[in-house]
Write a protein that holds these residues in place. Structure first.
Motif, mmCIF file in Angstrom:
data_model
loop_
_atom_site.group_PDB
_atom_site.id
_atom_site.type_symbol
_atom_site.label_atom_id
_atom_site.label_comp_id
_atom_site.label_asym_id
_atom_site.label_seq_id
_atom_site.Cartn_x
_atom_site.Cartn_y
_atom_site.Cartn_z
ATOM 1 N N GLU A 164 34.673 -25.620 -7.928
ATOM 2 C CA GLU A 164 34.264 -26.137 -6.625
ATOM 3 C C GLU A 164 34.469 -27.644 -6.534
ATOM 4 O O GLU A 164 34.927 -28.169 -5.522
ATOM 5 C CB GLU A 164 32.800 -25.792 -6.369
ATOM 6 N N GLU A 171 40.650 -31.430 -1.710
ATOM 7 C CA GLU A 171 40.500 -31.568 -0.259
ATOM 8 C C GLU A 171 40.484 -33.035 0.149
ATOM 9 O O GLU A 171 41.098 -33.412 1.155
ATOM 10 C CB GLU A 171 39.208 -30.884 0.181
ATOM 11 N N ASP A 206 46.060 -20.159 0.927
ATOM 12 C CA ASP A 206 44.950 -19.323 1.425
ATOM 13 C C ASP A 206 43.710 -19.498 0.566
ATOM 14 O O ASP A 206 42.582 -19.588 1.050
ATOM 15 C CB ASP A 206 45.373 -17.849 1.445
ATOM 16 N N ALA A 209 42.131 -22.835 1.345
ATOM 17 C CA ALA A 209 41.421 -22.819 2.626
ATOM 18 C C ALA A 209 40.068 -22.127 2.503
ATOM 19 O O ALA A 209 39.065 -22.571 3.044
ATOM 20 C CB ALA A 209 42.282 -22.130 3.693
ATOM 21 N N ALA A 210 40.027 -21.010 1.755
ATOM 22 C CA ALA A 210 38.750 -20.314 1.544
ATOM 23 C C ALA A 210 37.776 -21.163 0.763
ATOM 24 O O ALA A 210 36.580 -21.209 1.042
ATOM 25 C CB ALA A 210 39.004 -18.990 0.820
ATOM 26 N N GLN A 212 37.725 -24.471 0.698
ATOM 27 C CA GLN A 212 37.257 -25.553 1.577
ATOM 28 C C GLN A 212 36.182 -25.055 2.531
ATOM 29 O O GLN A 212 35.204 -25.737 2.796
ATOM 30 C CB GLN A 212 38.442 -26.105 2.370
ATOM 31 N N ALA A 213 36.340 -23.829 3.052
ATOM 32 C CA ALA A 213 35.307 -23.273 3.934
ATOM 33 C C ALA A 213 34.011 -23.079 3.199
ATOM 34 O O ALA A 213 32.928 -23.320 3.698
ATOM 35 C CB ALA A 213 35.807 -21.949 4.528
ATOM 36 N N GLU A 214 34.080 -22.616 1.932
ATOM 37 C CA GLU A 214 32.863 -22.428 1.110
ATOM 38 C C GLU A 214 32.174 -23.755 0.836
ATOM 39 O O GLU A 214 30.964 -23.853 0.868
ATOM 40 C CB GLU A 214 33.230 -21.749 -0.189
ATOM 41 N N ALA A 216 32.294 -26.374 2.711
ATOM 42 C CA ALA A 216 31.702 -26.863 3.967
ATOM 43 C C ALA A 216 30.360 -26.245 4.205
ATOM 44 O O ALA A 216 29.454 -26.854 4.746
ATOM 45 C CB ALA A 216 32.647 -26.550 5.135
ATOM 46 N N LEU A 217 30.130 -24.972 3.769
ATOM 47 C CA LEU A 217 28.816 -24.346 3.885
ATOM 48 C C LEU A 217 27.837 -24.991 2.954
ATOM 49 O O LEU A 217 26.674 -25.073 3.225
ATOM 50 C CB LEU A 217 28.938 -22.853 3.572
#
Length: 217
Positions: A164, A171, A206, A209-210, A212-214, A216-217
């Motif tokens: 992470e 990122e 892909d 991107a997943a 980065q979304a995790e 952000a949460l």
């Protein structure tokens, strides 16, 4: 008059002194907790720096130290909870003791005036004292219970946390503006042009991107 006969009770002074001591201990634990939280955050920053330097072993060590600090913070939180519990019980015991003393003073006054002993009042007072003594004994037994040592670390969890951090660093690099000079414009040849197909996203993109979304949460 009754103070000269029975003497001044010392329970109130002892209770106030104990409450002051508990408050001081509580403040000390809160200060230590803040220091440990700062140390845990510092270890995270160090892990990021070692990640940038591709020093995976050092980054893992930083994450282990961070886990130790977090466990100590949790332990201090449990200590504070026990102190709060003891303070509440002590304040309740103090109120009960004051009530018992008041009842005892009233009973003594009646005894002095009537020159008679009321055994029912004595039994009631002793029952209340025995009940409070048992409650205090239960609190002391709870406070003396040992606390287990820190659990072993899960290497898989540390690896996931390190990934992470690496994703977050990647990122940040992708979001940095380009510093190279702009290329000279290229004139397109005359004539009809075909629409170029949009390139498909790779599996790595892909996955990024997943991640980065995790994050952000």
């Amino acid at each position: 008059m009754f103070s000269r006969i029975f003497g001044k009770p010392k329970q109130e002074t002892n209770a106030l002194g104990t409450l002051d001591k508990l408050n001081e201990t509580l403040e000390m634990l809160e200060k230590k907790e803040k220091v440990l939280i700062k140390k845990a955050a510092a270890e995270v920053e160090k892990a990021k720096e070692f990640t940038r330097a591709k020093n995976k072993r050092a980054a893992i060590q930083c994450l282990k130290r961070k886990r130790l600090y977090e466990q100590q913070v949790e332990q201090l939180g449990n200590f504070q909870l026990r102190i709060h519990d003891q303070m509440i019980m002590l304040e309740g015991a103090k109120a009960t003791t004051e009530t018992v003393d008041a009842l005892r003073t009233g009973a003594s006054a009646m005894k002095a005036m009537q020159k008679a002993t009321n055994i029912d009042d004595v039994d009631t007072t002793m029952d209340e004292i025995n009940e409070q003594t048992e409650n205090m004994k239960q609190i002391q037994e709870a406070l003396s219970a040992p606390i287990g040592a820190a659990a072993d670390f899960d290497e898989d969890e540390l690896e996931a946390e390190l990934e992470e951090l690496e994703g977050a660093e990647l990122e940040e690099q992708l979001l940095q503006p380009a510093t190279t000079a702009p290329a000279a414009p290229v004139q397109a040849p005359a004539g009809p042009q075909r629409n170029r197909p949009t390139p498909k996203r790779t599996a790595e993109e892909d996955e990024l991107a997943a991640l980065q979304a995790e994050m952000a949460l």
